[in-house]
Each structure stands twice: as C-alpha cells, then as structure tokens.
Scaffold this active site. Structure first.
Site, PDB file in Angstrom:
ATOM      1  N   ASP A   7       0.825  -1.209   0.000  1.00  0.00           N
ATOM      2  CA  ASP A   7       0.000   0.000   0.000  1.00  0.00           C
ATOM      3  C   ASP A   7       0.858   1.257   0.000  1.00  0.00           C
ATOM      4  O   ASP A   7       0.651   2.172  -0.807  1.00  0.00           O
ATOM      5  CB  ASP A   7      -0.923   0.012   1.221  1.00  0.00           C
ATOM      6  N   GLU A  33       1.098  -5.708  -5.140  1.00  0.00           N
ATOM      7  CA  GLU A  33       0.777  -4.802  -6.248  1.00  0.00           C
ATOM      8  C   GLU A  33       1.982  -4.028  -6.763  1.00  0.00           C
ATOM      9  O   GLU A  33       2.249  -4.010  -7.967  1.00  0.00           O
ATOM     10  CB  GLU A  33      -0.314  -3.823  -5.808  1.00  0.00           C
TER      11      GLU A  33
END
Length: 384
Positions: free
Chosen positions: A19, A275
């Site tokens: 994140d 990610e």
C-alpha cells in the site's frame, strides 16, 4: 495540462510495503511530473523509512523527495484540506478532516483509489461517482487497470530509458552494493519476493537438484526464514550466501524503492508479490511470477485468473499453459515439493518465448496510459 494545485493522500499500511509503495510512488510522481503540491498522510512511517532512508520514523511532519509527509495519528491536527483528496485502498478518512473538506469554500474533489485488478468489471466502475451519504462532497472511484478505460498503472517518466541504459557494469555495481560478487556466467538468476505461505522449499529444492547453476536472490523479508529452514541454517543472517547442489541462495539487505528496479533488471526471472513489485516486474521486461495477496472467500484467485487470462492471451499455447501452471501452484495451498518443481521446469522450458513476450506486454501496458498522469487529468477535468 496546467499544473495542479494540491493533493492530500491518505494511506494505512496493511501489507508492509504494498500500500505505501504505491502511495509513495504516486505522491512523488504527482509532485515531480504533474507540478502538484503533495501531502502524504501515513500511519506507519517505519515502513516508509524502509522505502526511503531519508524518512524519519519518529517525525510527525517532514519533507522528502518534494513531498510533505505527515504521521497519521488518531488526533489529526487542524489543517486545511487539499484541493484533491486521495483515499488509498478504502483506508477511510478522519471524521474531522471530512468535516473540514465539506466546510472549505472551494470545492474539494475526493478520489477513492482502489486496488489493481484485471477483472472485467473494473472498466465499468472506473470513474463512477460515489456521493457521500451525509456530506456535500464530490467523490469518485479511481481504478488502476491493464486495459483502456481504466486508470492504468504507475510508471515514472524516463523508466524505459533507465532500464535500457542498465548494462553489465551497472549490474556489477548493483551486486557489489548489496554485498555480493556478480553471479557466475551461465547461472540463472532469480529474485524471490513473496508471502510466507509460498511453497519456497519445493522451489529451492528443484533448483538445487537442477542441471544448471541457479542463484536465488531473496531480499530481507518473510521468505528468508523459510529459505534458511530449507538450508538448515538456524541463525538469522544478512548479506550472506549459502549453497546446496546447483543452488546459491543470497540473502539481500532490504533495497530501497528507487533501487528495486535494479534488482529486477539484474535477474533473469522475478518472483513478486502484491501490487507494487508486481507492476515493476512487468516494466522490467523479464519473465515473472506473481504471488497475489490472499483475500477472504477466494477473491484473490479471481483476481489471479483475470490477469492470467489477459496476460496469456498473447503467448504461444505452450508458454501460456506453463505460466498458468506455475502461477497457480505458487498461489495454491499445495505444498508438495514435486508440484512446484515440476511446474517450474515446465515454465523455464518456455524461457525464450517468455523473454520475447515481455517487451511486447510492457508496450501494450504502456499504451493504456500512466496512472499518475491519468489521475491528475481526471482531477483537472473535475475541478475547473
């Protein structure tokens, strides 16, 4: 596009680096490339410090790389909200801050930056308004993605040129900087980054018993313990290498975000997770294997399958089958050593096809557009 005014980005650190990795890249790009004033609110500055050593984990307010960084505490100080507010990955916004947004004379644009996914519904939901149930605030969903009609993925200007310029001498300097000699000629070099439930032992065993020299570069993190268990090493260690059969395992110190690309470029294949590193592996134009973040009710398997459908569409049939086989085993609960070893051998037999496809995929992804620029333009269109 004229320079933007100001951004507030709110980030709660859930997965150590994923994140905050995305938010830190986004903040720097909005500042460097879009001319915006950016303030980043983070609840875990220790994780951000690992990505950028200039960050002081104990400092409430500081500046680095053109970004103002605020420690997100329970009692938020009274501040004037920015023109554009980015709520990253459903982290929520402080009540006091939302009320200040609503009270500001000039309207505030609120963007909910969602997680990256290749699922088809992303295109349908990208950019949709989401009125706040109580406050008079303009709020929109912004979905990263791999296809036209989505928000794209992050890619700073000049990345392709830096990658192209990264030659043999640069690789040697990189390995020296993390405490190692360059891998021997003819060795297959793999970086290994994943979650703790990955079937690491089976993969390392397959490499150790293989016919060619292998170098596994494992950055400091959750997989190191499993690798040391496989090697029979009981004490934690850093900047050391260990050998078994045809395998050399290198335990690397944590590499700052701006240098992580160099690790990917110095390897023949990259195992990545979550990610941020997932996207960087695609820009590195090397074969890669993704360890998707586990979610409840198997949502991560749908995300994995959607990306595989998209990515494998341009591969020869044999290579596509091999990619699916390894990725699915790597992301499954099957811990049998022979399962991942068999899948790896089938995958690496397709090495030439995978290497040929990687640049084409990166160019295709670049054609979708770059996330920071698209987010900036989306904001500009709505705050005129």
């Amino acid at each position: 596009m004229s320079p933007l005014r100001s951004f507030d980005i709110f980030c709660r650190v859930i997965d150590n680096y994923g994140d905050i990795g995305v938010c830190w890249r986004l903040a720097r790009q909005l500042s460097d490339e879009c001319g915006a004033t950016v303030r980043l609110w983070v609840d875990d500055l220790a994780s951000l410090h690992l990505l950028n050593a200039q960050i002081d984990p104990g400092c409430v307010c500081q500046h680095a790389a053109g970004v103002e960084i605020m420690r997100w505490e329970e009692e938020l100080p009274a501040v004037t909200p920015a023109d554009i507010v980015v709520e990253a990955f459903g982290c929520g916004l402080p009540e006091r801050y939302m009320e200040a947004m609503a009270a500001r004379n000039a309207p505030v644009l609120w963007l909910v930056l969602e997680y990256l996914s290749a699922e088809p519904w992303v295109r349908e939901h990208h950019g949709l308004p989401s009125p706040h149930p109580r406050l008079p605030l303009d709020r929109y969903f912004f979905f990263p993605g791999f296809e036209p009609g989505t928000g794209g993925v992050l890619r700073e200007a000049g990345l392709f040129a830096r990658r192209t310029a990264f030659g043999t001498a640069d690789q040697h300097r990189f390995w020296a900087s993390v405490g190692f000699e360059p891998p021997s000629a003819g060795a297959t070099v793999v970086s290994l980054f994943g979650y703790e439930h990955a079937p690491v032992g089976g993969l390392l065993d397959a490499w150790a018993q293989g016919d060619v020299p292998m170098v596994a570069a494992i950055p400091e993190g959750k997989l190191v313990t499993h690798a040391l268990d496989f090697l029979g090493v009981t004490a934690p260690t850093n900047c050391h290498s260990f050998r078994r059969g045809n395998l050399e395992v290198r335990i690397l110190p944590f590499v700052e975000q701006v240098r992580y690309d160099e690790l990917l470029w110095a390897c023949d294949c990259n195992f990545v997770r979550g990610e941020d590193s997932f996207v960087r592996a695609q820009w590195a134009v090397r074969p890669f294997v993704w360890h998707v973040y586990p979610q409840q009710e198997g949502a991560h398997r749908r995300k994995l399958g959607a990306f595989l459908d998209l990515y494998c569409d341009g591969l020869p049939d044999a290579a596509a089958e091999a990619v699916r086989g390894l990725w699915q085993v790597w992301n499954s609960d099957d811990q049998r050593p022979q399962a991942v070893g068999t899948a790896w051998r089938a995958y690496w037999e397709q090495r030439r096809a995978l290497e040929a496809y990687a640049p084409a995929w990166a160019e295709r992804l670049a054609g979708v557009g770059e996330l920071a620029g698209k987010l900036a333009q989306f904001s500009q269109d709505r705050i005129k």
